[in-house]
Design a protein around this motif. Structure first.
Motif, PDB file in Angstrom:
ATOM      1  N   TYR A  44      45.783  16.820  37.588  1.00 42.26           N
ATOM      2  CA  TYR A  44      45.917  16.306  38.960  1.00 42.26           C
ATOM      3  C   TYR A  44      45.894  17.405  40.013  1.00 42.26           C
ATOM      4  O   TYR A  44      45.397  17.179  41.126  1.00 42.26           O
ATOM      5  CB  TYR A  44      47.215  15.497  39.083  1.00 42.26           C
ATOM      6  N   ASN A  45      46.432  18.615  39.686  1.00 37.80           N
ATOM      7  CA  ASN A  45      46.470  19.659  40.722  1.00 37.80           C
ATOM      8  C   ASN A  45      45.488  20.802  40.469  1.00 37.80           C
ATOM      9  O   ASN A  45      45.297  21.662  41.336  1.00 37.80           O
ATOM     10  CB  ASN A  45      47.890  20.219  40.897  1.00 37.80           C
ATOM     11  N   GLY A  46      44.851  20.848  39.288  1.00 38.04           N
ATOM     12  CA  GLY A  46      43.823  21.847  39.010  1.00 38.04           C
ATOM     13  C   GLY A  46      44.310  23.278  38.953  1.00 38.04           C
ATOM     14  O   GLY A  46      43.512  24.207  39.092  1.00 38.04           O
ATOM     15  N   LYS A  47      45.602  23.515  38.689  1.00 39.45           N
ATOM     16  CA  LYS A  47      46.144  24.868  38.710  1.00 39.45           C
ATOM     17  C   LYS A  47      46.235  25.475  37.304  1.00 39.45           C
ATOM     18  O   LYS A  47      46.547  24.785  36.334  1.00 39.45           O
ATOM     19  CB  LYS A  47      47.540  24.881  39.331  1.00 39.45           C
ATOM     20  N   LEU A  48      45.985  26.782  37.245  1.00 42.30           N
ATOM     21  CA  LEU A  48      46.187  27.536  36.016  1.00 42.30           C
ATOM     22  C   LEU A  48      46.695  28.927  36.379  1.00 42.30           C
ATOM     23  O   LEU A  48      46.558  29.371  37.525  1.00 42.30           O
ATOM     24  CB  LEU A  48      44.899  27.644  35.208  1.00 42.30           C
ATOM     25  N   TYR A  49      47.262  29.624  35.367  1.00 42.67           N
ATOM     26  CA  TYR A  49      47.927  30.907  35.619  1.00 42.67           C
ATOM     27  C   TYR A  49      47.467  31.924  34.585  1.00 42.67           C
ATOM     28  O   TYR A  49      47.300  31.594  33.402  1.00 42.67           O
ATOM     29  CB  TYR A  49      49.450  30.722  35.593  1.00 42.67           C
ATOM     30  N   VAL A  50      47.252  33.150  35.052  1.00 42.37           N
ATOM     31  CA  VAL A  50      46.773  34.209  34.168  1.00 42.37           C
ATOM     32  C   VAL A  50      47.663  35.442  34.291  1.00 42.37           C
ATOM     33  O   VAL A  50      48.329  35.668  35.311  1.00 42.37           O
ATOM     34  CB  VAL A  50      45.302  34.581  34.475  1.00 42.37           C
ATOM     35  N   TYR A  51      47.664  36.243  33.229  1.00 40.60           N
ATOM     36  CA  TYR A  51      48.487  37.452  33.112  1.00 40.60           C
ATOM     37  C   TYR A  51      47.533  38.568  32.716  1.00 40.60           C
ATOM     38  O   TYR A  51      46.896  38.489  31.672  1.00 40.60           O
ATOM     39  CB  TYR A  51      49.528  37.181  32.022  1.00 40.60           C
ATOM     40  N   TYR A  52      47.415  39.613  33.544  1.00 39.07           N
ATOM     41  CA  TYR A  52      46.476  40.674  33.194  1.00 39.07           C
ATOM     42  C   TYR A  52      46.914  42.013  33.773  1.00 39.07           C
ATOM     43  O   TYR A  52      47.758  42.091  34.674  1.00 39.07           O
ATOM     44  CB  TYR A  52      45.051  40.319  33.627  1.00 39.07           C
ATOM     45  N   SER A  53      46.326  43.088  33.222  1.00 42.27           N
ATOM     46  CA  SER A  53      46.616  44.458  33.662  1.00 42.27           C
ATOM     47  C   SER A  53      45.671  44.847  34.787  1.00 42.27           C
ATOM     48  O   SER A  53      44.472  44.530  34.739  1.00 42.27           O
ATOM     49  CB  SER A  53      46.438  45.445  32.502  1.00 42.27           C
ATOM     50  N   VAL A  54      46.214  45.551  35.781  1.00 40.98           N
ATOM     51  CA  VAL A  54      45.407  46.035  36.904  1.00 40.98           C
ATOM     52  C   VAL A  54      45.810  47.469  37.226  1.00 40.98           C
ATOM     53  O   VAL A  54      46.885  47.939  36.844  1.00 40.98           O
ATOM     54  CB  VAL A  54      45.569  45.156  38.166  1.00 40.98           C
ATOM     55  N   GLU A  55      44.919  48.120  37.950  1.00 42.27           N
ATOM     56  CA  GLU A  55      45.227  49.458  38.465  1.00 42.27           C
ATOM     57  C   GLU A  55      45.215  49.384  39.980  1.00 42.27           C
ATOM     58  O   GLU A  55      44.219  48.966  40.587  1.00 42.27           O
ATOM     59  CB  GLU A  55      44.190  50.464  37.962  1.00 42.27           C
ATOM     60  N   VAL A  56      46.335  49.765  40.588  1.00 42.80           N
ATOM     61  CA  VAL A  56      46.469  49.754  42.039  1.00 42.80           C
ATOM     62  C   VAL A  56      46.747  51.193  42.466  1.00 42.80           C
ATOM     63  O   VAL A  56      47.845  51.711  42.242  1.00 42.80           O
ATOM     64  CB  VAL A  56      47.595  48.820  42.507  1.00 42.80           C
ATOM     65  N   GLY A  57      45.734  51.838  43.073  1.00 45.04           N
ATOM     66  CA  GLY A  57      45.874  53.257  43.363  1.00 45.04           C
ATOM     67  C   GLY A  57      45.952  54.026  42.058  1.00 45.04           C
ATOM     68  O   GLY A  57      45.070  53.945  41.211  1.00 45.04           O
ATOM     69  N   PHE A  58      47.058  54.764  41.889  1.00 49.42           N
ATOM     70  CA  PHE A  58      47.275  55.491  40.645  1.00 49.42           C
ATOM     71  C   PHE A  58      48.268  54.775  39.740  1.00 49.42           C
ATOM     72  O   PHE A  58      48.665  55.304  38.703  1.00 49.42           O
ATOM     73  CB  PHE A  58      47.780  56.918  40.949  1.00 49.42           C
ATOM     74  N   ASP A  59      48.667  53.578  40.131  1.00 51.82           N
ATOM     75  CA  ASP A  59      49.674  52.845  39.368  1.00 51.82           C
ATOM     76  C   ASP A  59      49.025  51.766  38.499  1.00 51.82           C
ATOM     77  O   ASP A  59      48.068  51.111  38.897  1.00 51.82           O
ATOM     78  CB  ASP A  59      50.677  52.175  40.315  1.00 51.82           C
TER      79      ASP A  59
END
Length: 801
Positions: free
Chosen positions: A274-289
């Protein structure tokens, strides 16, 4: 996520293992319940009225029982009172053997490539009694053309109807204690290792680490690769060419084997339909972090099989001090809240702060978090559930639901018993250990799971472990690193198709490749352990089943119907396309026909479809060919060839006199498959050993009567000893990959205009031509054209084309 090291898959070698191996390789060949549809037996939903000897367990449902009953009355209508009184019981007995749990063997149908008997295999004493009283019934029971010929010759008839394995003949099979023992229960070896099988579902995936369903009635499943791609698979296992989600540019990972960063988790909102929502968990790099990111997406408004990539909203980001121990599980529990399972931040021993991240409730690492993502279109992206346990504790993060977690890799929610709902809502997790132990936990609100004070049941940080305020909860099970070094949490089986597995928590180990199970003892509430082995011998010899898998077990999954799967790979790299999805199957018992049927909702597909093509095959010891049934009343000739036992010993000693095995199939490296020559057809059709297929009424080129060229002329092959290995030689010679059937009894007509060239052919399956196999000699035979052999070939081993 998982633990990786360089040493893996050590082979156990010992000359003392011969007897152990024989027990596993030979015994299953004789303990193989199977129905005529090549599937396991079952418990009927409605009690049988006619074939009552099989009313509790067998191969007939109520409809089949009534069909046999009607056939019985049609037959008996042909006879007077004398015939009825003398033969009614015999006719009923013979008809009802279609319901026997061993029907496939009684009717010689365990191999779908061989002709099906029309009369079950009879024990000689029973056959002689039947012949003396009721032989006239045979032609009404069967349309086998041989029966009228043999009807008046008791010895030849009973030779024709007997089985090569006397333990299986009717009615002795009913009193065979070895066969009846544990019938219908999940088979186990003497060490308690459960014998299960697998079905290949998907392949060619790059570290598939999540497979989920949307719970929307479509029965699609969504498989995520570590690189950041998610694929849609339809119920028929075809794959949509266009990815469901592609965030490869944002996902942080690498080709290094064992890299724990990447796309790590995926879950659909309970009201996704009904709401079309899903959730994901992933690794990212933000600057040097480096960070872990939990994001919300919505489905596209124009395509139900594609995510709207512009809809991403970042729900939560957490800094990762190291590149390992990133957690990665997302799930919605029965309370409707989103659970997030984070690792302790990495390195070794949780060295962050005075007590580590896991024991620090002001940190989000090393925790099970719980948040409310409903009604978040306006205002905050998530709220704190009002009953979160530490909401009023100073300095504690309100998102924390449980703590003391090292690196929980794969968690699941128990659906509960299908009938009683017992166990419903429990959250099971596998928590990867440090140096000594791996553990399985049931995660509950406010509980401390002990890390870094404890690892499994033992102390890790002795000072913390002695702290009286620790108040930790022990795991339900822990195992030492001699069994495996990186647990992969699984699921409690609550599906329909495998009734014996109900209530069994099935999980694995990434490093050792072990499959394992736990089941709760209802009286003691303790958890009892059984290892899971791949079925040996004939245990998995059902169409479509296999008994091997790639060793690195990455994740487990449950489809919309509750059936259980796992994902593993040959090379644990985010860029290696060696990942396979397997469905777990219990070959000892299935659900009754019709009980597990469901009708998926239609899926509007805009992308091209890629049909599923299985690549894996059943492997193991070849069961030597059965001795041929004598067609005449002659004494059997003296056979100087090796017996089956010596043949088996030779197989066991092939590798330089060494007997090598592993505690379970998958840890043995898979042999490389040799490529097929592009053109196996002989350009010289008249070269000795050339073959051709003729006689198919529809003119199909992949099947027919086998005719072989030898000494300047074409001729036929007699079907004595004709089997799949012989057929393989023919089919490969003609350029096909597989032999789907070894046809007998002149199925493709009699080649009466030709001589019989070969008889008693016995191939190993690797020869170039039939002339290279053992045989009675060119032109030497003791048969007629009604025994002309044939084959059906194909380039897919999944069934007749």
């Amino acid at each position: 996520m998982w633990y990786f090291c360089d040493v893996f898959g050590r082979i156990w070698q010992s000359p003392c293992i011969l007897f152990y191996l024989l027990a596993f390789w030979v015994a299953p060949a004789f303990l193989h319940p199977q129905c005529l549809d090549f599937k396991p037996p079952f418990q009927p939903q409605q009690e049988l009225q006619f074939c009552q000897m099989y009313k509790y367990f067998g191969c007939c449902d109520y409809a089949k029982d009534q069909e046999l009953k009607a056939k019985y009355y049609r037959i008996m209508d042909n006879f007077d009172y004398y015939g009825y009184s003398n033969c009614a019981a015999y006719v009923q007995d013979l008809l009802c053997q279609e319901c026997s749990p061993y029907a496939a063997h009684l009717f010689d149908a365990e191999d779908p490539n061989t002709p099906l008997r029309t009369i079950p295999g009879l024990c000689p004493d029973y056959c002689s009694q039947f012949h003396s009283k009721c032989r006239s019934f045979l032609t009404l029971l069967s349309d086998d053309p041989r029966l009228p010929e043999l009807e008046h010759d008791q010895r030849r008839l009973c030779q024709y109807l007997e089985l090569d394995d006397p333990d299986y003949c009717y009615p002795h099979i009913l009193s065979n204690e070895r066969l009846a023992k544990n019938l219908g229960r999940t088979a186990a070896d003497s060490q308690g290792c459960l014998q299960l099988c697998l079905e290949e579902v998907a392949n060619g995936l790059r570290n598939p680490l999540a497979m989920v369903h949307a719970n929307d009635g479509t029965h699609r499943f969504f498989i995520a690769e570590q690189v950041g791609l998610v694929w849609v698979y339809l119920p028929d296992r075809s794959k949509l060419e266009k990815p469901f989600l592609n965030i490869t540019k944002a996902v942080l990972t690498s080709p290094w084997e064992g890299d724990e960063r990447g796309f790590l988790g995926l879950t659909f909102h309970p009201r996704f339909k009904y709401n079309g929502k899903l959730y994901v968990y992933y690794s990212v790099e933000v600057g040097f972090d480096e960070r872990i990111r939990i994001s919300e997406f919505r489905i596209s408004s124009t395509d139900m099989n594609v995510v709207d990539h512009g809809s991403e909203r970042i729900i939560l980001e957490i800094d990762e001090p190291a590149s390992n121990h990133n957690g990665g599980q997302l799930l919605f529990a029965d309370d409707g809240y989103l659970y997030i399972f984070t690792g302790d931040g990495g390195m070794a021993g949780d060295p962050f702060g005075k007590f580590g991240n896991a024991q620090n409730k002001s940190a989000l690492l090393g925790k099970a978090l719980r948040i409310d993502v409903d009604d978040n279109e306006r205002g905050p992206l998530y709220r704190i559930p009002p009953d979160n346990p530490f909401i009023r504790e100073p300095n504690a993060r309100p998102e924390v639901y449980a703590y003391g977690v090292r690196n929980m890799w794969r968690c699941s929610v128990d659906r509960g018993d299908p009938n009683t709902k017992e166990g419903k809502g429990r959250i099971f997790c596998g928590d990867v250990g440090q140096n000594k132990y791996e553990e399985i936990d049931i995660v509950e609100k406010g509980r401390n799971y002990g890390w870094r004070a404890k690892e499994g049941f033992s102390c890790y940080d002795k000072k913390l472990c002695a702290n009286s305020s620790l108040d930790d909860v022990l795991p339900i099970y822990a195992y030492p690193h001699k069994m495996g070094k990186s647990v992969t949490g699984g699921y409690v089986y609550r599906g329909c198709e495998n009734p014996n597995l109900n209530g069994m928590y099935i999980f694995g180990d990434f490093m050792s490749g072990r499959l394992m199970s736990l089941k709760e003892n209802r009286n003691t509430h303790s958890w009892e352990y059984n290892e899971i082995c791949m079925g040996e011998g004939l245990t998995c010899s059902f169409p479509g089943l296999i008994n091997n898998y790639y060793p690195y077990i990455i994740s487990f999954a449950e489809d919309e119907a509750g059936e259980l799967y796992f994902m593993s790979t040959e090379i644990p790299s985010a860029t290696s396309p060696t990942g396979v999805v397997y469905k777990i199957v219990d070959p000892s018992r299935r659900a009754p026909p019709g009980k597990c049927n469901y009708e998926p909702l239609s899926v509007r597909v805009k992308s091209s479809l890629i049909p599923f093509k299985p690549k894996e095959t059943l492997i193991g010891v070849h069961v030597p060919t059965k001795l041929p049934r004598l067609s005449n009343a002659e004494e059997p000739p003296v056979d100087d060839s090796k017996g089956w036992f010596q043949e088996l010993l030779d197989i066991l000693n092939e590798q330089d006199g060494q007997i090598s095995t592993t505690p379970f199939t998958p840890t043995t490296p898979k042999p490389k498959r040799t490529s097929r020559r592009k053109d196996r057809r002989r350009k010289d059709k008249h070269k000795n050993g050339a073959v051709r297929l003729v006689g198919d009424e529809e003119g199909r080129k992949d099947r027919g009567r086998v005719e072989v060229y030898a000494n300047g002329e074409w001729g036929t092959v007699c079907d004595d000893l004709w089997n799949t290995k012989n057929a393989i030689v023919v089919c490969r010679q003609l350029g096909f990959r597989h032999a789907l059937k070894a046809a007998k009894h002149a199925e493709f007509g009699q080649g009466t205009s030709l001589k019989i060239i070969l008889d008693d052919v016995q191939c190993e399956g690797t020869e170039e031509t039939l002339l290279d196999c053992q045989h009675a000699g060119i032109g030497t035979h003791n048969c007629a054209h009604y025994e002309d052999a044939g084959v059906i070939c194909g380039n897919s081993d999944s069934g007749l084309e």
